[in-house]
Design an enzyme around this catalytic site. Structure first.
Site, PDB file in Angstrom:
ATOM      1  N   GLY A  59      32.922  47.165  34.679  1.00  0.00           N
ATOM      2  CA  GLY A  59      31.975  47.417  36.217  1.00  0.00           C
ATOM      3  C   GLY A  59      31.711  48.609  36.522  1.00  0.00           C
ATOM      4  CE  LYS A 102      40.032  42.144  43.123  1.00  0.00           C
ATOM      5  NZ  LYS A 102      40.265  42.932  41.835  1.00  0.00           N
ATOM      6  CD  GLN A 157      30.808  50.600  47.538  1.00  0.00           C
ATOM      7  OE1 GLN A 157      31.642  49.460  47.606  1.00  0.00           O
ATOM      8  NE2 GLN A 157      30.423  51.149  48.435  1.00  0.00           N
ATOM      9  CE1 TYR A 217      37.489  40.835  44.938  1.00  0.00           C
ATOM     10  CE2 TYR A 217      37.814  41.200  47.341  1.00  0.00           C
ATOM     11  CZ  TYR A 217      37.620  41.975  46.170  1.00  0.00           C
ATOM     12  OH  TYR A 217      37.663  43.044  46.085  1.00  0.00           O
TER      13      TYR A 217
HETATM   14  N1  SER Z   1      34.915  45.409  49.858  1.00  0.00           N
HETATM   15  C1  SER Z   1      35.530  44.035  49.593  1.00  0.00           C
HETATM   16  C2  SER Z   1      34.932  43.042  50.038  1.00  0.00           C
HETATM   17  O1  SER Z   1      34.306  43.212  51.224  1.00  0.00           O
HETATM   18  C3  SER Z   1      36.876  43.975  49.885  1.00  0.00           C
HETATM   19  O2  SER Z   1      37.836  44.411  48.682  1.00  0.00           O
HETATM   20  O3  SER Z   1      34.815  41.899  49.513  1.00  0.00           O
END
Ligand code: SER
Length: 325
Positions: free
Chosen positions: A11, A150, A15, A146
């Site tokens: 990755g 995690k 960012q 997501y």
């Molecule tokens: N920056 C991420 C998101 O907004 C959070 O870990 O998905």
């Protein structure tokens, strides 16, 4: 504790990955940091500062080829599908985040690696969590795929630590704000976009309400936290893959007001969308006492200092006609 010598960054075009790769190259030597991405073209800086390869983290063979070619002993596993994109394609999010992570863990075992750094996120929290000063140990009931990946990733990493003695570290990143590479598909992206649009158009339409508060961190603190955790004394760590870390918390109005101090005619309108519910399910602020105690975490940047630095960098680029590069 083994020494970090040859690093793979997954990755690396993202960012955090893009700036982390440069910082790792400065610290460990450019030729010792192998940057990888899935398909987005790397920046000139990333490509020219050291080795770069395209790989697919969901294919263990594709990652193993690079591990063997470079004798990799450490992985910073930054490849992930973030919250907003993940809600558009939950299966893809599961596949990339879970299979990507277990592939890195398995290669870590097979090649007896020195260190794996596998980040987590504020997205681990959801229903039932105390929103203010969220403790290290609390209920983990995420509302997004997501977040599900995690939570599962943290537990999986800790299992590999306990079961196989692998050296794995990870932290729960808050929203990360930065001037170099735009975030891709997260809920906290508004806190970056607002700066770009303030510079470009003096106006921003925000996809969460004015009173939305989330924990945030400026990129220099994010890089420092990641590097410091990677080099922390393993024997002093009680936690491994799930460190709370915090830097600052503010609502969108406070963020806009900090920008208005520099750009007085900047205006914001609010058009909350599906990301509002995700933002509302995440904490306002975080208790990071364990990170402070176990490896000396301490943030350096606050909102006012970050805004000044962000605007200075973005305005300089805008004046050269390359705000978005
Ligand atoms: N920056 C991420 C998101 O907004 C959070 O870990 O998905």
């Amino acid at each position: 504790m083994k020494e970090i010598k040859k690093i793979l960054v997954t990755g690396s075009v993202g960012q955090i990955g893009s700036e982390l790769t440069i910082a790792l190259r400065e610290k460990y030597g450019a030729e010792n940091v192998i940057a990888t991405g899935r398909k987005t073209k790397p920046s000139k800086e990333l490509e020219e500062s050291g080795p770069f390869h395209f790989i697919d983290v969901t294919s263990i063979e594709s990652v193993e080829e690079i591990v063997k070619q470079y004798n990799i002993d450490t992985v910073f596993h930054m490849a992930a599908i973030l919250s907003a994109v993940g809600e558009g394609n939950p299966q893809l999010c599961w596949n990339v985040n879970m299979n990507g992570t277990i592939n890195i863990l398995e290669l870590g075992l097979k090649y007896d690696m020195a260190r794996l750094v596998i980040p987590s996120s504020i997205a681990v929290w959801g229903k039932g969590v105390p929103l203010d000063n969220t403790p290290q140990e609390t209920v983990l009931k995420p509302s997004t795929m997501y977040g599900v990946t995690k939570v599962a990733g943290e537990i999986l990493c800790d299992y590999y630590v306990q079961r196989f003695g692998l050296d794995i570290r990870g932290l729960r990143y808050p929203g990360i704000i930065s001037s170099e590479t735009l975030p891709g598909g997260g809920t906290t992206d508004y806190a970056v976009a607002i700066y770009y649009e303030a510079v470009e158009k003096k106006h921003y339409t925000c996809f969460v309400r004015e009173d939305t508060v989330l924990p945030m961190m400026y990129m220099p603190d994010c890089i420092k936290a990641t590097l410091d955790l990677a080099e922390a004394d393993f024997d002093k760590l009680v936690h491994h893959s799930d460190f709370n870390i915090a830097a600052m918390s503010f609502d969108v109005k406070e963020l806009a007001d900090s920008i208005k101090k520099h750009i007085p005619d900047f205006s914001v309108e609010y058009a909350p969308d599906h990301r509002q519910a995700i933002a509302d399910s995440w904490p306002n602020s975080i208790d990071d006492a364990c990170a402070r105690q176990e490896w000396g975490w301490k943030p350096a940047w606050d909102l006012e200092a970050m805004t000044e630095d962000m605007l200075e960098k973005l305005e300089a680029r805008n004046n050269e006609g390359r705000l978005y590069r």
